[in-house]
Structure formats: structure tokens, C-alpha cells
Design a protein around this motif. Structure first.
Motif, mmCIF file in Angstrom:
data_model
loop_
_atom_site.group_PDB
_atom_site.id
_atom_site.type_symbol
_atom_site.label_atom_id
_atom_site.label_comp_id
_atom_site.label_asym_id
_atom_site.label_seq_id
_atom_site.Cartn_x
_atom_site.Cartn_y
_atom_site.Cartn_z
ATOM 1 N N SER A 184 5.781 -0.282 5.838
ATOM 2 C CA SER A 184 5.253 -0.588 4.501
ATOM 3 C C SER A 184 3.940 -1.351 4.584
ATOM 4 N N ILE B 18 1.192 1.045 5.766
ATOM 5 C CA ILE B 18 0.811 1.944 4.669
ATOM 6 C C ILE B 18 -0.065 1.203 3.668
ATOM 7 N N SER B 19 0.319 -0.015 3.332
ATOM 8 C CA SER B 19 -0.440 -0.797 2.350
ATOM 9 C C SER B 19 -1.837 -1.134 2.856
ATOM 10 N N GLN C 280 3.856 4.685 -5.757
ATOM 11 C CA GLN C 280 3.628 4.486 -4.327
ATOM 12 C C GLN C 280 4.479 5.464 -3.529
ATOM 13 N N SER C 281 3.986 6.695 -3.383
ATOM 14 C CA SER C 281 4.788 7.752 -2.767
ATOM 15 C C SER C 281 5.113 7.465 -1.303
ATOM 16 N N ALA C 282 4.177 6.926 -0.541
ATOM 17 C CA ALA C 282 4.447 6.646 0.872
ATOM 18 C C ALA C 282 5.483 5.531 1.019
ATOM 19 N N LEU D 152 8.870 6.925 0.324
ATOM 20 C CA LEU D 152 9.445 7.640 1.466
ATOM 21 C C LEU D 152 10.005 6.680 2.511
ATOM 22 N N VAL D 153 9.335 5.562 2.729
ATOM 23 C CA VAL D 153 9.859 4.544 3.652
ATOM 24 C C VAL D 153 11.184 4.005 3.114
#
Length: 153
Positions: free
Chosen positions: A39, A42-43, A54-56, A59-60
Motif C-alpha cells: 500500500s 502504491i501510494s 483507489q483501485s490498486a 486489489l491489495v
């Protein structure tokens, strides 16, 4: 400031579980550490717009839900149910945002990020209970038998 406090809490709870917990506690700590690391990465590399889904991160959180659900199904413990339920609530927060993009951003944050704090506290309590069972009984079986093992010759 809130992120720093959470990272300190995570470091303490996950370290405790990794050093003193049984295999379900250690595995759960690993899932939390991997999810937190993913996370953060990604951020840093692809920050979402403040108003967007926040699609990614979704998924996490979904991958963590699957991993925690597997731990819940096979561990001889009750606490994975609470941790998995918290993770399900976080995933549902993403789904709510996806279905209603007009949701107030702070509510989106609360519905997804808030649940990580109780999860860490559950993990710390679970590790303490594991240590207590070890002191009391000398053993603390970690995993339930698989149903297929019951029928093996």
C-alpha cells in the motif's frame, strides 16, 4: 501523524507476533506487513486523486482478505474470524466508493483504513493468548486437520 502512529502500532504488533506468536499469528503478521508495504509503495508511485477510487489499494486489500480468509479457515483459533471480518469491512468500503463516487472522502478513508487498527490489536491479543496457552498447557495446536486427512487410510 496518523500514518506514523499506525506504522508504529503495526511495527510493534507485527514484531510481537513474529517473535512470540504461533504459526497463524506469524503468518497473519506477514500478511499485514506485505499489505502495508504494498500500500505504501502504491501510494508513493501512483498516488490516487483525492476524490477517486483507489483501485490498486482495493486489489491489495482484496488479496489480504483472501489470505486472511484462508488463515481463518484452517487455524485452530477464533481470532482470525474477527480479523477477516475487519478486512471484509475494509474491502466493502472500496465497493461502496466504487458504487457511489460521491461518498464523502473522509467516510471512504474511515471505511477502508480504520479497520487496520483493530486488526493490529486483535493480533497482539491473539499472540498474548497463544503465549498464555503455551504456559498453561505446554502446547497450542495451530492448525485444524484438513477434512481430506480424516479419510486417509
Amino acid at each position: 501523524m496518523i500514518l506514523l502512529a499506525f506504522l508504529i502500532l503495526s511495527a510493534i504488533c507485527c514484531s510481537y507476533a513474529l517473535v512470540r506468536g504461533g504459526s497463524p499469528e506469524r503468518l497473519t503478521a506477514g500478511v499485514f506487513l506485505a499489505g502495508t508495504f504494498a500500500s505504501i509503495m502504491i501510494s508513493i508511485h501512483a498516488p490516487p486523486p483525492p476524490e477517486g477510487f483507489q483501485s490498486a489499494i482495493f486489489l491489495v486489500d482484496l488479496a489480504m482478505l483472501i489470505a486472511l480468509g484462508a488463515i481463518m479457515l484452517f487455524a485452530r483459533r477464533y481470532w482470525p474470524m474477527a480479523i477477516t471480518a475487519c478486512q471484509l469491512l475494509a474491502v466493502m468500503g472500496h465497493v461502496i466508493r466504487l458504487l457511489d463516487p460521491q461518498i464523502v472522502p473522509v467516510l471512504y478513508w474511515i471505511s477502508t483504513a480504520f479497520w487496520a487498527v483493530p486488526q493490529m490489536l486483535f493480533l497482539a491479543a491473539a499472540t498474548a493468548r497463544h503465549r498464555s496457552r503455551l504456559r498453561r498447557h505446554g502446547v497450542d495446536p495451530a492448525w485444524s486437520r484438513r477434512p481430506a486427512a480424516d479419510h486417509a487410510g
